[in-house]
Design a protein around this motif. Structure first.
Motif, PDB file in Angstrom:
ATOM      1  N   ALA A 187       3.875  12.807  10.580  1.00 46.86           N
ATOM      2  CA  ALA A 187       4.281  11.401  10.627  1.00 46.86           C
ATOM      3  C   ALA A 187       4.657  10.984  12.041  1.00 46.86           C
ATOM      4  O   ALA A 187       4.345   9.866  12.475  1.00 46.86           O
ATOM      5  CB  ALA A 187       5.452  11.162   9.670  1.00 46.86           C
ATOM      6  N   PHE A 225       3.224   7.920  14.045  1.00 44.65           N
ATOM      7  CA  PHE A 225       4.056   6.844  14.597  1.00 44.65           C
ATOM      8  C   PHE A 225       3.610   6.498  16.013  1.00 44.65           C
ATOM      9  O   PHE A 225       3.456   5.328  16.367  1.00 44.65           O
ATOM     10  CB  PHE A 225       5.529   7.253  14.610  1.00 44.65           C
ATOM     11  N   TRP A 256      11.635  -1.626  11.629  1.00 48.16           N
ATOM     12  CA  TRP A 256      11.204  -0.732  10.554  1.00 48.16           C
ATOM     13  C   TRP A 256      11.876   0.635  10.686  1.00 48.16           C
ATOM     14  O   TRP A 256      12.335   1.208   9.690  1.00 48.16           O
ATOM     15  CB  TRP A 256       9.678  -0.590  10.602  1.00 48.16           C
ATOM     16  N   ILE A 279      10.303   7.475   1.776  1.00 47.75           N
ATOM     17  CA  ILE A 279       9.851   8.106   3.016  1.00 47.75           C
ATOM     18  C   ILE A 279       9.628   9.605   2.811  1.00 47.75           C
ATOM     19  O   ILE A 279       8.592  10.151   3.206  1.00 47.75           O
ATOM     20  CB  ILE A 279      10.868   7.864   4.149  1.00 47.75           C
ATOM     21  N   ASP A 307       6.588  10.253   0.792  1.00 48.86           N
ATOM     22  CA  ASP A 307       5.372  10.089   1.586  1.00 48.86           C
ATOM     23  C   ASP A 307       5.136  11.294   2.484  1.00 48.86           C
ATOM     24  O   ASP A 307       3.990  11.706   2.698  1.00 48.86           O
ATOM     25  CB  ASP A 307       5.472   8.820   2.443  1.00 48.86           C
ATOM     26  N   HIS A 308       6.212  11.877   2.992  1.00 47.15           N
ATOM     27  CA  HIS A 308       6.054  13.050   3.834  1.00 47.15           C
ATOM     28  C   HIS A 308       5.595  14.258   3.028  1.00 47.15           C
ATOM     29  O   HIS A 308       4.789  15.064   3.502  1.00 47.15           O
ATOM     30  CB  HIS A 308       7.364  13.363   4.561  1.00 47.15           C
ATOM     31  N   LEU A 319       0.510   6.076   0.700  1.00 46.99           N
ATOM     32  CA  LEU A 319       1.921   5.916   1.022  1.00 46.99           C
ATOM     33  C   LEU A 319       2.585   4.898   0.103  1.00 46.99           C
ATOM     34  O   LEU A 319       1.990   3.874  -0.243  1.00 46.99           O
ATOM     35  CB  LEU A 319       2.094   5.453   2.470  1.00 46.99           C
ATOM     36  N   ILE A 350       3.407   2.492   7.028  1.00 48.53           N
ATOM     37  CA  ILE A 350       4.037   2.709   8.335  1.00 48.53           C
ATOM     38  C   ILE A 350       4.133   1.389   9.082  1.00 48.53           C
ATOM     39  O   ILE A 350       3.157   0.643   9.189  1.00 48.53           O
ATOM     40  CB  ILE A 350       3.236   3.749   9.142  1.00 48.53           C
TER      41      ILE A 350
END
Length: 872
Positions: free
Chosen positions: A310, A314, A365, A462, A465-466, A497, A501
């Protein structure tokens, strides 16, 4: 994207493709060359020069079936045709041609006078015999003549597609002598042309196809030298020169278009601040990756892999957001690794406004998901084309560095985000089994968070999603990742997801061409992240080196008795065996068990089931980048080549090595890229790996003694919180750095890398004595007290004065003699004890151990503890 911008960037990128697209391999006749020479080539002393520009024109025409049809159609965008833009850079006439000519010059770091001289007097050498030489070889060098050519270098790169072995420079004396340069160039280009034909999306989405072809050029032409003139050092990769030229083309065109100064005189003005160098830095990476509430259990490996991936996304997507907002292609991102990126953009107020807006959107975010634990700083510096020339670009880098240091001191806008998080407690759902996410201990769990977990578990969006990404990354059937609009319609059967993101990008692991999504503009990026092997065919989409190797279960793991060694309850036994599912990441407990060794000539196993954590990074990287090259040699394309080549060691070589070497296939990559790495594996294999990495990295940098890395290794039980492992490994690395760098810290002791071979030899000798019965385990444990005393003695006698209170530390010699006399030969059978000369062997052991303790002091702990841990 504006079609004219895309045409300009394509012209800037393909301007030098003729350096590998040879006349013969493309089968173009002399008539074609003669007709186009008068159009595209300058002359000097009555003859044409820079013939590669004609070959660039031929490539765009000859390979039109493999390129977007717009490349050879009139009316695509405004102004000149693509062929005239790409091939006219050495004889520019129109403003658009002049932009690419200037971008080519600025990428090479030439000022105007030097470039004009180069244009008129260049004498091309037999370039097909020339090979790319490593920047590493001369980094921090005192060589005074900077125009020493290839012949003065001892190393060069093989002319092959990028792979785990071809990225290593070779000694010229070791390279094959019977291969002609033309054969290697022709073979490389023919393989490239076959891969070019297979690229996806050239009819559906030119912008997406262009990203694919940039990646293809990286794979095939990153070992091709850009320089062709005999007086220029060929250490800049053709790919990096093409990429930086394209980025500069986009920025210069955007500036002149938006400021209504698209004239030759304005374009040739090197003093105007036309460019904006934008830098981004993701703060709080380690806290983000290693956040752990202590309840992550069997999902720790998956979530750690997902978080690390992730972070890469990013950085990648933050740069992508900026480029899309500004209206420039992703090729303008000239550097992206380890949470940092740099973009070359037009210097206009609208671009600065876009940067401010995107920085605010990203941080809003990040604050929402991490409550200030992570943030992103985005800064810029204004630059003129003159700032990129020889002797000036280093100063520009220094200015940008100061701006980013200031940004780092202001990570969070406290006027907006300071104080309590309002409404935080109202976000929890107390009907869930775990209202507070058990993986991060920060965010509220959500009902959808259970789809990746056992039915009774829950997670925040989160962390879910990871875990989803961590599981998908190791699935060999899903080695492609699609970056889509958050509104893209994906089949319900496909996982994606929960929380896009930056509230903008959806991520899904999809295979296939995805042509419909590409045609609608909903497919933003499409990456093949598989670990590249030797001689592996190029992908038909963008290759992205953003995945690390992670060990997964194989069918034979169900029969590995090491997992059952030791005292375990029935419940623990069932839990360990139930976690073994072929294809899923191994848990840290299973990885730790693979450190056990079979007992010699006995049933069962010996050693400790422990994890080793290796944290390492390249020493003095800032100094190497800022001072490693003389100021006049610091150019954007040379630094791009250096940065990419350094990153390749960690993203191309290391993952392949871990994947293919049986002894390292249980080593888990937390992150590796840029200039650092963080690995977790069986403790004894991690120690072996560190030694091997030290040697392979030395080969990679041409054994330049100024380029090295420091490392710290710590050993842990498998149930240790990951955050604690990371903290101790970081402290161990800092200890190695603080003691002078180019060192390893292991078992709390710091030694020079040059000492590790000696320490390994000592350990092997101790083990031989132990196996032969000359010494016993009890004696090894007593050596712990002696090495402590020897280490303290070395410290107290440093000033050649020993105080009375410290005299006790000097007794270790007498204690060693007593220990050797009492223990040597005691484990031998009685008959052998009588026949062997124990006194002579005791003398040898006493002399060797005394020498080791005297010279190493407490560093003797490293071979001793490694042996004890393996034999326990």
């Amino acid at each position: 994207m504006d079609p004219t911008m895309l045409k300009m960037v394509s012209g800037g990128f393909f301007h030098d493709i003729g350096k590998v697209a040879d006349k013969n391999v493309m089968e173009i006749d002399q008539g074609y060359v003669d007709r186009h020479s008068n159009v595209f080539l300058p002359t000097w002393d009555g003859r044409y020069t820079h013939i590669h520009a004609v070959y660039t024109s031929a490539f765009i025409e000859k390979f039109q079936d493999f390129l977007p049809k717009e490349f050879n159609q009139p009316g695509w965008g405004e102004g000149d045709s693509l062929i005239s833009l790409a091939a006219g850079h050495h004889r520019p006439e129109t403003p658009m041609q002049w932009i690419i000519a200037d971008a080519d010059r600025v990428s090479s770091g030439w000022d105007r006078a030097e470039y004009d001289n180069h244009q008129s007097g260049v004498q091309p050498r037999d370039y097909q015999k020339t090979r790319l030489v490593p920047v590493f070889e001369r980094l921090m060098s005192d060589v005074s003549d900077e125009h020493t050519g290839e012949e003065s270098h001892a190393y060069s790169y093989p002319l092959r597609i990028q792979g785990p072995s071809s990225i290593f420079p070779m000694k010229k004396t070791d390279q094959p002598k019977n291969i002609k340069g033309t054969q290697e160039y022709d073979a490389l280009f023919q393989e490239f042309s076959l891969a070019l034909e297979q690229l996806q999306h050239r009819t559906e989405n030119i912008e997406l196809w262009f990203e694919h072809v940039e990646s293809l050029v990286m794979l095939f032409f990153s070992s091709v030298p850009a320089a062709r003139a005999g007086r220029v050092v060929p250490d800049i990769s053709l790919y990096d020169h093409m990429k930086t030229t394209a980025a500069l083309t986009a920025a210069l065109y955007g500036y002149h278009r938006d400021t209504d100064t698209l004239t030759v005189s304005a374009i040739r003005n090197d003093d105007l601040q036309k460019l904006l160098i934008i830098a981004g830095d993701f703060y709080g990476i380690q806290n983000f990756i290693f956040s752990d509430s202590g309840e992550a259990s069997s999902h720790r490996a998956k979530i750690l892999r997902g978080r690390s991936f992730a972070v890469s996304l990013f950085s990648e997507l933050a740069a992508d957001m900026l480029c899309r907002k500004i209206g420039i292609p992703s090729i303008c991102v000239v550097f992206n690794a380890a949470g940092k990126f740099e973009i070359i953009a037009p210097n206009t107020e609208s671009v600065k406004d876009a940067v401010r807006q995107i920085e605010s959107q990203i941080n809003d975010w990040l604050i929402d998901i991490s409550f200030g634990e992570t943030s992103m700083g985005i800064g810029w510096v204004q630059a003129s084309p003159g700032d990129f020339t020889h002797g000036c670009y280093g100063d520009l880098r220094d200015r940008l560095g100061l701006i980013m240091e200031e940004k780092k001191c202001r990570k969070i806008d406290l006027s907006r985000f300071g104080g309590a998080v309002s409404g935080y407690l109202d976000t929890f759902n107390n009907d869930l089994n775990h209202p507070l996410c058990p993986f991060c201990g920060r965010r509220p769990s959500v009902p959808k968070g259970a789809d990746m977990l056992d039915s009774k578990e829950s997670a925040c969006a989160i962390c879910r999603d990871h875990i989803f990404m961590g599981k998908s990354l190791v699935n060999p059937q899903k080695n492609r990742i699609a970056i889509l609009s958050k509104d893209a319609n994906i089949k319900s059967s496909e996982k994606k997801l929960i929380q896009p993101i930056f509230d903008t990008y959806q991520v899904a692991f999809l295979n296939g061409d995805l042509n419909d999504l590409a045609a609608k503009g909903l497919l933003y990026r499409y990456f093949d992240f598989s670990i590249r092997g030797e001689n592996q065919p190029a992908s038909d989409i963008t290759t992205r080196l953003i995945n690390g190797y992670v060990p997964v279960y194989a069918p034979e793991d169900a029969y590995d008795d090491r997992y059952l060694d030791g005292e375990k309850t029935d419940r623990h036994y069932e839990e360990i065996m139930s976690q073994i599912q072929t294809g899923l990441p191994r848990t840290f407990e299973h990885i730790a068990c693979t450190a056990l060794r079979s007992k010699p000539n006995k049933d069962g196993f010996e050693g400790i089931a422990g994890l080793g954590v290796l944290k390492a990074d390249v020493d003095n990287l800032g100094k190497l980048m800022a001072c490693g090259l003389k100021n006049e040699r610091i150019t954007v394309s040379r630094l791009a080549t250096l940065s990419r080549q350094l990153n390749n060691y960690f993203t191309v070589y290391l993952p392949y090595m871990l994947q293919t070497r049986p002894e390292y296939q249980n080593v888990y990559t937390v992150f590796a890229g840029g200039d650092d790495l963080f690995l977790i594996g069986p403790w004894n294999r991690i120690i072996d790996l560190a030694r091997e990495l030290k040697e392979s990295f030395a080969r990679y940098v041409c054994r330049n003694s100024e380029i090295h890395f420091s490392a710290g290794i710590t050993v842990h039980k498998p149930n240790t919180p990951v955050s604690h492992m990371a903290e101790q490994a970081e402290e161990s690395l800092h200890q190695a750095k603080d003691r002078g760098r180019n060192r390893l810290t292991l078992f709390g002791e710091t030694v020079l890398w040059s000492q590790t071979d000696e320490l390994q030899a000592i350990g092997q000798k101790l083990e031989t004595w132990l196996q032969d019965g000359w010494i016993n385990s009890a004696m090894l444990y007593r050596l712990n007290h002696l090495l402590e005393a020897a280490g303290l003695e070395k410290r107290v006698v440093k000033n050649r004065i020993v105080h009375l209170k410290d005299m006790d530390y000097t007794r270790w010699r007498a204690m060693l003699a007593y220990t050797v006399g009492r223990n040597v030969g005691q484990s031998l059978p009685k008959d052998k004890r009588q026949s062997e000369n124990i006194h002579e062997m005791a003398k040898i052991i006493h002399q060797d151990m005394g020498k080791w303790l005297m010279n190493l002091g407490s560093a003797f702990r490293i071979p001793l503890w490694e042996l004890l841990y393996n034999r326990r």
